[in-house]
Scaffold this motif. Structure first.
Motif, PDB file in Angstrom:
ATOM      1  N   LEU A  92      23.339 -29.063   3.178  1.00  0.00           N
ATOM      2  CA  LEU A  92      25.407 -30.085   3.729  1.00  0.00           C
ATOM      3  C   LEU A  92      25.484 -31.512   3.256  1.00  0.00           C
ATOM      4  CD1 LEU A  92      25.896 -27.582   6.926  1.00  0.00           C
ATOM      5  CD2 LEU A  92      25.516 -27.548   3.965  1.00  0.00           C
ATOM      6  N   LEU A  93      24.710 -32.037   2.101  1.00  0.00           N
ATOM      7  CA  LEU A  93      25.759 -33.580   1.477  1.00  0.00           C
ATOM      8  C   LEU A  93      26.229 -32.801   0.476  1.00  0.00           C
ATOM      9  CD1 LEU A  93      21.587 -35.554   1.875  1.00  0.00           C
ATOM     10  CD2 LEU A  93      24.075 -36.015   2.709  1.00  0.00           C
ATOM     11  N   THR A  95      29.122 -31.733   0.861  1.00  0.00           N
ATOM     12  CA  THR A  95      29.982 -31.598   1.608  1.00  0.00           C
ATOM     13  C   THR A  95      30.629 -32.282   2.060  1.00  0.00           C
ATOM     14  OG1 THR A  95      29.565 -30.850   3.610  1.00  0.00           O
ATOM     15  CG2 THR A  95      29.422 -29.339   2.173  1.00  0.00           C
ATOM     16  N   ALA A  96      29.598 -33.586   1.945  1.00  0.00           N
ATOM     17  CA  ALA A  96      29.880 -35.125   2.689  1.00  0.00           C
ATOM     18  C   ALA A  96      30.482 -35.832   1.538  1.00  0.00           C
ATOM     19  CB  ALA A  96      28.732 -36.107   2.870  1.00  0.00           C
ATOM     20  N   GLY A  97      30.226 -35.329  -0.415  1.00  0.00           N
ATOM     21  CA  GLY A  97      30.909 -35.627  -1.273  1.00  0.00           C
ATOM     22  C   GLY A  97      31.944 -34.851  -1.376  1.00  0.00           C
ATOM     23  N   CYS A  98      32.762 -33.899  -0.605  1.00  0.00           N
ATOM     24  CA  CYS A  98      33.698 -33.690  -1.095  1.00  0.00           C
ATOM     25  C   CYS A  98      34.750 -33.883  -0.715  1.00  0.00           C
ATOM     26  CB  CYS A  98      33.702 -32.287  -1.696  1.00  0.00           C
ATOM     27  SG  CYS A  98      35.446 -30.825  -1.859  1.00  0.00           S
ATOM     28  N   ALA A 101      37.348 -29.902  -0.165  1.00  0.00           N
ATOM     29  CA  ALA A 101      36.725 -29.012   0.911  1.00  0.00           C
ATOM     30  C   ALA A 101      36.632 -27.753  -0.595  1.00  0.00           C
ATOM     31  CB  ALA A 101      37.702 -28.545   2.092  1.00  0.00           C
ATOM     32  N   ALA A 104      32.230 -26.292   1.112  1.00  0.00           N
ATOM     33  CA  ALA A 104      31.490 -26.033   2.207  1.00  0.00           C
ATOM     34  C   ALA A 104      30.540 -24.363   2.927  1.00  0.00           C
ATOM     35  CB  ALA A 104      33.001 -25.698   2.668  1.00  0.00           C
TER      36      ALA A 104
ATOM     37  N   THR B 324      24.199 -34.715   8.115  1.00  0.00           N
ATOM     38  CA  THR B 324      24.412 -33.342   7.747  1.00  0.00           C
ATOM     39  C   THR B 324      23.230 -32.870   8.322  1.00  0.00           C
ATOM     40  OG1 THR B 324      24.221 -33.470   4.960  1.00  0.00           O
ATOM     41  CG2 THR B 324      26.264 -32.966   6.388  1.00  0.00           C
ATOM     42  N   ASP B 385      34.666 -30.017   7.421  1.00  0.00           N
ATOM     43  CA  ASP B 385      34.599 -31.045   5.961  1.00  0.00           C
ATOM     44  C   ASP B 385      34.298 -32.731   5.969  1.00  0.00           C
ATOM     45  OD1 ASP B 385      34.585 -28.735   4.705  1.00  0.00           O
ATOM     46  OD2 ASP B 385      36.904 -28.963   5.396  1.00  0.00           O
ATOM     47  N   PRO B 386      32.708 -32.578   6.448  1.00  0.00           N
ATOM     48  CA  PRO B 386      32.049 -34.306   6.666  1.00  0.00           C
ATOM     49  C   PRO B 386      33.052 -35.404   5.446  1.00  0.00           C
ATOM     50  CG  PRO B 386      30.543 -32.957   6.694  1.00  0.00           C
ATOM     51  CD  PRO B 386      31.149 -31.673   6.285  1.00  0.00           C
ATOM     52  N   GLY B 387      33.014 -34.932   4.475  1.00  0.00           N
ATOM     53  CA  GLY B 387      33.742 -35.690   3.377  1.00  0.00           C
ATOM     54  C   GLY B 387      35.097 -35.455   3.641  1.00  0.00           C
ATOM     55  N   ILE B 388      35.872 -35.026   4.274  1.00  0.00           N
ATOM     56  CA  ILE B 388      37.690 -35.327   4.167  1.00  0.00           C
ATOM     57  C   ILE B 388      37.416 -35.919   5.479  1.00  0.00           C
ATOM     58  CG2 ILE B 388      39.247 -34.287   5.417  1.00  0.00           C
ATOM     59  CD1 ILE B 388      38.972 -31.559   3.433  1.00  0.00           C
TER      60      ILE B 388
END
Lengths: 467, 423
Positions: A92-93, A95-98, A101, A104, B324, B385-388
């Motif tokens: 899920l890394l 999802t940390a970059g986006c 969303a 996801a 995560t 959403d971690p990025g958000i």
């Protein structure tokens, strides 16, 4: 690098019906198992607006940079960001970059999910009943033609936000270096295409005819090259004054004779280079330096003449109108015009809003160009002798004309009667083009109804009707 | 002597992103990337998955040769830098070769900390930082019956789960009072720890190992409280430290190489990014920073843009903790910082949780706000959403009117806010 197609979202048109999400989860479901929609429409809890979560297929994708397993990659062709199930470790890394969303985790599917644009046929866009979602494919222009050389020098001296410079660079880039270019007086030579101090501003042979004789000089050049056994494109980049007013005699003559010329008219509705004077293309009501505002005067008192329609009645090999707000359409027409100029007269009329002379902010040019088309103020069509006139996009559901007028300082003073006059004129033109296009459709109906009489008969019927 | 306009030492996320950023702005300058290993670049983060078998070791390359060719970048494998001579603008390699540079980026990452445990150098033990380490650990796991893992960080926890699934009796020893310290708050950590205990893993937090000793093919691990565990596999996973030995004092180093907000070191024409630097915290307090993959990417991008003179470069805002983490089918997410010990009235904590039922896993969500701006969000089996969330922290977005919605529907609420901000 490759440009990408885009699923565009207009929140103002969205009513939150959710059809896009249903369509997406349906098409992404395999063997009846529930799939999570890759597009999510969300209500903003405070503003009540509809908001979007969707992969943007970024040019500089952080999900890819943040993936430790090399499961995400940006495809060289088409530019989609693709996901490799075998390599993904579900960390899920990504999802940390986006921040959109766009990728996801789906609890239902047990993995991350993202939009793949359905391989070029996005079902969400098809399902959208309000046109809030549209699929923009104009990036294909870049992929097809992006490597071609820009045949104007950098640093042309156009005004900030100039539309004409866009037209110049795009057209000549595509037409190519086997060209002799004529740029009669106007913004086009004025911003430096013919050069300064003996240095040309164009990377092909360029000359600066009089306003009156552009088409005549190109006639001679094309004929002389042909006599020498060389097939060179004779091209004009002329303003509406140089084409339709001062230069009309030579233009009309060359068109009527069927000279092999590619004549591009860049229509900014006046003599903008010399301080925004009126021309035959200036619309009714518009302020110009010679149609000023005062106690008696309220802008131009005549309607503009429809130059491209006049050119159509010359029965040129090709006539079309285009707009920089619809670049795919512009390129298609440029292709056809270029091909037609090899055997006849091709006339391409491009609407070119002028930030300085029309008085609107320099960042708004493409929006102005788009609204002109969407309100039917500028109708996009093409004509070929064997096919008649065809509309390039539907004109039966235009936006209100005021949506266009209110963008422009030159119309700021209009009173209700003047607006009514313009609306009537636009409606009249729309009706006329519907009828002209209907003739073309009539040809198609005739041809379809008589499948046995194909070939010669078919073309002769169409020719008779469209001549 | 070989010389490159841009020389990047180290071949993982920070270095790769820097190369991309350099080439995005400078179409012609020569670029070389040095990797001490004889392989294509890979991420240390993928190694636990190589150990578990989920990732195949020949399919973890982050980039391939055509990628380097497309960016006109020389990729030099088996090139270990042993010294930097900034005065002459060269790096010296282990084999004696010198390579000159115009601008140098140090992105050499980190290496495992080996704790000062008595007897450790006399027993065979594993670490996990390189692909070789991963393959060795994967081999050893096949036969191990009893394992001891020192450290309950991500590497240790991943390994413990893999070992437990392989029917191995595992003990995790962590000297701090919770698992995943610095990543998750105490409540989330307790839920994670409970899942491990429930799957038969012995979790010994607040425990120290005093000594280890060899005993036949196994080793004896002695704890501070007098107990001991027998292990035929010992994994040392007590954290990492920047890989800076080769610099031998050539740069200013504290907990890592000291850099400014554009990742410049204090030596001219030398930048550093990724796990090798001492990352400043975004919050400007003692919140731990660094060791976060997306942070390394940001730093690499900042360094690369600054090296190439890209006018679009913006200062690196500082690190924000982010994690995560999947464990036994559960998902834990964390972004930002927890409530500090001396929090004043401007701080606020929103919280919800639900116990596990027959059909539902236990869920937990905690949101930390300061002056109505998001500071941290911690969740177990609650998606967002971690990025958000990261972006909302960076932007200091005021969420005062959305507190309850954020707690009830963190994912949709944050998405709607972010979407509105974008347009």
């Amino acid at each position: 690098m490759s440009a990408i197609n885009t699923i565009a979202f207009k929140p103002a048109l969205c009513d939150g019906c959710g059809e896009c999400m249903t369509a997406c989860s349906t098409v992404k479901s395999v063997n009846g198992s529930a799939a999570q929609s890759r597009i999510q429409i969300i209500a903003d809890p405070l503003k009540g607006s509809w908001e979007l979560a969707l992969c943007r297929q970024c040019g500089d994708p952080r999900c890819v940079a943040d993936c430790p397993a090399a499961a995400l990659s940006k495809e060289a062709n088409g530019g989609l960001i693709s996901w490799d199930a075998e390599k993904c470790v579900n960390c899920l890394l990504c999802t940390a970059g986006c921040v959109y969303a766009g990728i996801a985790f789906s609890a239902d599917e047990g993995r991350v999910v993202k939009c793949d644009q359905c391989g070029g046929d996005p079902q969400c866009v098809k399902a959208c009943p309000t046109q809030a979602l549209t699929y923009l494919t104009s990036a294909s222009i870049y992929n097809r033609w992006g490597d071609l050389e820009d045949l104007f020098v950098p640093g042309l001296g156009g005004c900030q936000g100039c539309n004409t410079e866009i037209v110049m660079r795009h057209t000549l880039r595509r037409v190519g270096s086997n060209t002799v270019l004529a740029t009669p007086p106007g913004c086009i030579p004025g911003m430096g295409s013919v050069g300064y101090n003996g240095m040309a501003g164009t990377k092909v042979p360029v000359f600066h005819p009089l306003l009156t004789n552009t088409a005549s000089m190109l006639t001679g050049i094309r004929r002389q090259f042909k006599r020498k056994g060389r097939n060179v494109t004779a091209m004009a980049l002329a303003g509406d004054g140089g084409a339709g007013d001062v230069g009309f005699q030579s233009l009309s003559g060359a068109a009527e004779r069927g000279e092999e010329i590619l004549f591009v008219c860049v229509d900014n509705e006046g003599y903008m280079n010399t301080g925004a004077q009126r021309s035959g293309s200036t619309p009714y009501g518009a302020w110009t330096a010679t149609t000023p505002l005062g106690t008696e005067a309220h802008g131009k008192v005549q309607d503009s003449k429809n130059m491209p329609l006049l050119m159509m009645w010359h029965r040129c090999a090709y006539v079309a109108t285009a707009s920089t707000a619809f670049m795919e359409d512009l390129y298609e027409k440029l292709e056809k015009a270029l091909a037609a100029s090899d055997h006849g007269f091709a006339y391409l009329h491009i609407y070119s809003p002028c930030t300085s002379g029309w008085r609107f902010p320099s960042g708004n040019n493409i929006e102005v160009a788009r609204k002109a088309v969407e309100t039917n103020f500028a109708i996009l069509w093409e004509y070929q002798p064997d096919q008649g006139l065809r509309l390039s996009r539907p004109i039966d559901k235009p936006l209100p004309v005021v949506e266009y007028l209110k963008l422009l300082g030159k119309f700021k003073h209009l009173d209700a009667a003047q607006i009514q006059h313009i609306e009537n004129h636009v409606a009249e033109q729309t009706k006329l083009f519907s009828e002209l296009a209907g003739i073309g459709k009539g040809v198609e109906r005739l041809a379809a109804a008589a499948p046995l009489s194909a070939g010669h008969e078919r073309s002769s019927v169409s020719e008779r009707l469209t001549r | 002597m070989e010389r490159y306009d841009y020389l990047v030492v180290g071949a993982s996320h920070a270095g790769l992103e820097a190369v991309r950023a350099i080439r995005a702005h400078d179409a012609t300058g020569s670029i070389a990337m040095l990797n001490r290993d004889p392989v294509l670049p890979y991420s240390p983060t993928v190694l636990p998955y190589v150990v578990s078998g989920r990732s195949k070791e020949d399919r973890v390359a982050l980039r391939d040769h055509p990628w380097f060719e497309s960016l006109q970048t020389a990729y030099l494998e088996r090139t270990q830098v042993s010294a930097v001579d900034a005065a002459k603008a060269v790096v010296r390699c282990a084999d004696g070769k010198e390579i000159g540079y115009g601008k140098l980026l140090l992105a050499t990452g980190a290496k495992p900390i080996i704790p000062p445990v008595s007897g450790l150098d006399g027993v065979p033990y594993h670490v996990l930082r390189t692909l070789d380490d991963a393959l060795a650990l994967r081999n050893a796991m096949g036969t191990a019956k009893h394992a001891v893992v020192l450290g309950a960080g991500l590497v240790g926890m991943h390994a413990a789960e893999n070992l437990a699934k392989g029917k191995c009796q595992v003990t995790v020893v962590e000297m701090r009072d919770q698992v995943l310290p610095g990543y998750f708050d105490a409540e989330a950590a307790a839920m994670i720890s409970a899942a491990f205990t429930g799957n038969g893993v012995e979790m010994l937090t607040k425990h120290r190992v005093t000594s280890v000793a060899k005993q036949g093919q196994q080793c004896v691990v002695k704890l501070e409280n007098g107990e001991q565990r027998i292990a035929d596999l010992l994994l040392v996973a007590t954290g990492v430290t920047p890989e800076v030995d080769f610099l031998k004092g050539a740069l200013d180093i504290e907990r890592g190489i000291i850099v400014d907000e554009f990742m410049r070191t204090r030596v001219a024409n030398v930048w550093a990014a990724g796990d090798v630097v001492q990352t400043r915290s975004f919050f400007g307090d003692g919140t731990p920073a660094g060791g976060i993959l997306p942070d390394a990417v940001e730093q690499g991008r900042t360094a690369g843009m600054d090296m190439a003179g890209d006018p679009g470069v913006t200062p690196y805002p500082g690190g924000i903790p982010l994690n995560t983490y999947n464990f036994f089918g559960n998902r834990a997410l964390s972004v930002g910082r927890d409530l500090p010990a001396n929090a004043g009235t401007e701080w606020e904590v929103l919280r919800r949780n639900s116990a596990a039922s027959a059909s539902e896993p236990a869920r937990y969500l905690k949101i930390v706000l300061r002056d109505n701006c998001l500071q941290g969000i911690f969740g177990v089996n609650v998606l967002f959403d971690p990025g958000i969330m990261w972006e909302l922290i960076l932007r200091r977005t005021n969420l005062s009117e959305l507190r309850q919605q954020l707690l009830d529907h963190p994912q949709d609420t944050a998405r709607a806010v972010m979407s509105g901000i974008w347009r």
